[in-house]
Write an enzyme that holds these catalytic residues in place. Structure first.
Site, PDB file in Angstrom:
ATOM      1  N   HIS A 129       0.825  -1.205   0.000  1.00  0.00           N
ATOM      2  CA  HIS A 129       0.000   0.000   0.000  1.00  0.00           C
ATOM      3  C   HIS A 129       0.859   1.255   0.000  1.00  0.00           C
ATOM      4  O   HIS A 129       1.921   1.291   0.618  1.00  0.00           O
ATOM      5  CB  HIS A 129      -0.958   0.020   1.186  1.00  0.00           C
ATOM      6  CG  HIS A 129      -0.304  -0.038   2.533  1.00  0.00           C
ATOM      7  ND1 HIS A 129       0.043   1.082   3.239  1.00  0.00           N
ATOM      8  CD2 HIS A 129       0.051  -1.081   3.316  1.00  0.00           C
ATOM      9  CE1 HIS A 129       0.586   0.731   4.401  1.00  0.00           C
ATOM     10  NE2 HIS A 129       0.603  -0.577   4.473  1.00  0.00           N
ATOM     11  N   ASP A 157      -0.621   4.234   0.906  1.00  0.00           N
ATOM     12  CA  ASP A 157      -1.153   5.156   1.917  1.00  0.00           C
ATOM     13  C   ASP A 157      -0.433   4.979   3.249  1.00  0.00           C
ATOM     14  O   ASP A 157       0.120   3.911   3.533  1.00  0.00           O
ATOM     15  CB  ASP A 157      -2.672   5.000   2.080  1.00  0.00           C
ATOM     16  CG  ASP A 157      -3.107   3.602   2.504  1.00  0.00           C
ATOM     17  OD1 ASP A 157      -2.441   2.628   2.104  1.00  0.00           O
ATOM     18  OD2 ASP A 157      -4.101   3.478   3.240  1.00  0.00           O
ATOM     19  N   GLU A 165      -5.143   0.746   2.629  1.00  0.00           N
ATOM     20  CA  GLU A 165      -4.882  -0.346   3.570  1.00  0.00           C
ATOM     21  C   GLU A 165      -5.043   0.162   4.988  1.00  0.00           C
ATOM     22  O   GLU A 165      -5.524  -0.545   5.865  1.00  0.00           O
ATOM     23  CB  GLU A 165      -3.472  -0.905   3.361  1.00  0.00           C
ATOM     24  CG  GLU A 165      -3.274  -2.300   3.960  1.00  0.00           C
ATOM     25  CD  GLU A 165      -2.903  -2.297   5.434  1.00  0.00           C
ATOM     26  OE1 GLU A 165      -3.044  -3.339   6.086  1.00  0.00           O
ATOM     27  OE2 GLU A 165      -2.460  -1.251   5.949  1.00  0.00           O
ATOM     28  N   GLU A 166      -4.649   1.413   5.206  1.00  0.00           N
ATOM     29  CA  GLU A 166      -4.709   1.989   6.555  1.00  0.00           C
ATOM     30  C   GLU A 166      -6.103   2.530   6.875  1.00  0.00           C
ATOM     31  O   GLU A 166      -6.384   2.890   8.003  1.00  0.00           O
ATOM     32  CB  GLU A 166      -3.683   3.115   6.700  1.00  0.00           C
ATOM     33  CG  GLU A 166      -2.237   2.708   6.404  1.00  0.00           C
ATOM     34  CD  GLU A 166      -1.641   1.804   7.473  1.00  0.00           C
ATOM     35  OE1 GLU A 166      -2.379   1.372   8.379  1.00  0.00           O
ATOM     36  OE2 GLU A 166      -0.439   1.525   7.392  1.00  0.00           O
TER      37      GLU A 166
END
Ligand code: ZN
Length: 384
Positions: free
Chosen positions: A71, A73, A138-139
């Site tokens: 990811h 992010d 993802e976060e």
């Protein structure tokens, strides 16, 4: 001027950290990756879902497919005054690089790109394809990220055989832990319905706390399982419990609770839900229970992928990793159900999500070499 370390993966890492890709922003990180991958002959496809930018990139048309995943992010910087550096200005201090995302997980992304460049440099004959599955969610809620890309790929009949996720898996020393699975996570949102009343006239009320107490006691006393060879025992935890209207002479009309199961492969979420419903049904209690499944447990059994990872770590870093299923959830929960073997291998995770996040510069170089070696082991065509 202070000295800086030069290595293609560290240079790329710095460029990625400069882009403030606070979830679900990608802030141009994937464009940077697309530029590098396209130059190598990858087919790059941006998949936009809502405000989430995802990338599916592929080199080659044949199987088996080895996929790097990750990811772009990052979590917010947090208290800026507690950072020793500007979180979005990558800064070397000693043998470490500071900045948001340095460990989670822009090191992984930079190492993948440079490892692939080096692997393909002399146009080797390979059996299979290399792919990348990158998300910017993802976060965050993780609804429009890897999950949606996997659904799209499945609908097209595309398959992933081996997946290496660049999440920071290492604990004390680079390569000491490789994740080969994760526990499942299932949350319950409970409301117990009662009848509010005067505390002096309980016969005229129905106190939901009294109703729920024996159920909770039973849920706490159950030994859900003993775990198994790869997983610790399943754990049930109450994370929130509320009741009461604030007056000392009133019994509450309802009680709400939230609880969570972290569960092993001894259970599916359906079985857990059924077992919990059975327990409630043994008691005289009026309730509503809603569930949220974050992910079923998954496990990658020893095989070609785990062998390639362990051998590469041994040859390059001189370390034998612990193969672990610990930690929280990751996007592996979405990729594994495609039938893929999934491992997570990345730098030390001690500073992730904290202020002053950092990575050891030497670990970024080692990670790059290990990723390259894994590809050599899995994809290089060996003369018959
Ligand atoms: Zn991460």
């Amino acid at each position: 001027m202070s000295e800086t370390t030069s290595h293609p993966a560290i240079d790329l890492l710095k460029t990625l950290v400069e882009r403030p890709s606070v979830t679900p922003e990608d802030a141009g990180c994937q464009d940077l990756m697309i530029e590098r991958l396209s130059a190598l002959g990858f087919e790059c496809e941006t998949m936009q879902f809502g405000d989430v930018t995802n990338l599916w990139a592929r080199y080659g048309n044949d199987g088996p497919v080895m996929c790097f995943a990750g990811h772009t992010d990052v979590v917010p910087a947090g208290h800026l005054d507690r950072w020793e550096t500007d979180p979005f200005k990558p800064t070397e201090i000693g043998d470490e690089l500071y900045g948001r995302g340095t460990a989670d997980m822009k090191s992984g992304l930079a190492a993948m790109i440079v490892a692939i460049e080096r692997f393909l440099e002399n146009r080797p004959a390979i059996d299979g394809s290399i792919a990348l599955l990158i998300t910017s969610d993802e976060e965050g809620p993780a609804r429009d990220g890897t999950l949606k890309v996997v659904e799209t790929l499945k609908a097209r009949g595309e398959h992933i055989d081996w997946c290496v996720i660049g999440e920071p898996s290492s604990s004390e020393r680079f390569g000491d832990v490789v994740r080969i699975g994760r526990r499942g996570s299932l949350s319950g949102m409970l409301t117990v319905h009662g009848v509010q009343g005067h505390v002096a006239y309980p016969q005229l009320a129905d106190n939901p706390i009294r109703r729920f107490a024996p159920v909770l006691d039973e849920l706490h006393k159950i030994k859900w399982d003993d775990g198994n060879e790869h997983f610790p025992p399943t754990s049930f935890q109450v994370v929130q419990l509320n009741a009461g209207i604030g007056a000392p002479n009133v019994t509450p009309p309802e009680l709400t609770a939230r609880f969570n199961f972290r569960y092993s492969t001894e259970w599916t979420h359906e079985q857990l839900k059924t077992r919990v419903a059975e327990i409630f049904d043994h008691h005289d209690i009026d309730y509503t229970l809603n569930w949220h499944l974050s992910g079923e447990p998954f496990l990658t059994m020893p095989g070609a992928l785990t062998d390639a990872v362990c051998e590469s770590l041994d040859e390059i870093a001189g370390i034998t990793p612990e193969l672990s299923t610990g930690g929280g959830t990751s996007d592996g929960r979405f990729i594994s159900p495609m039938g893929a073997d999934v491992v997570e291998l990345g730098p030390i995770n001690a500073s992730i999500h904290k202020v002053n996040e950092h990575v050891r510069l030497a670990d970024v170089e080692t990670l790059t070499s290990v990723y390259q070696r894994i590809m050599e082991k899995l994809l290089l065509r060996h003369p018959a």
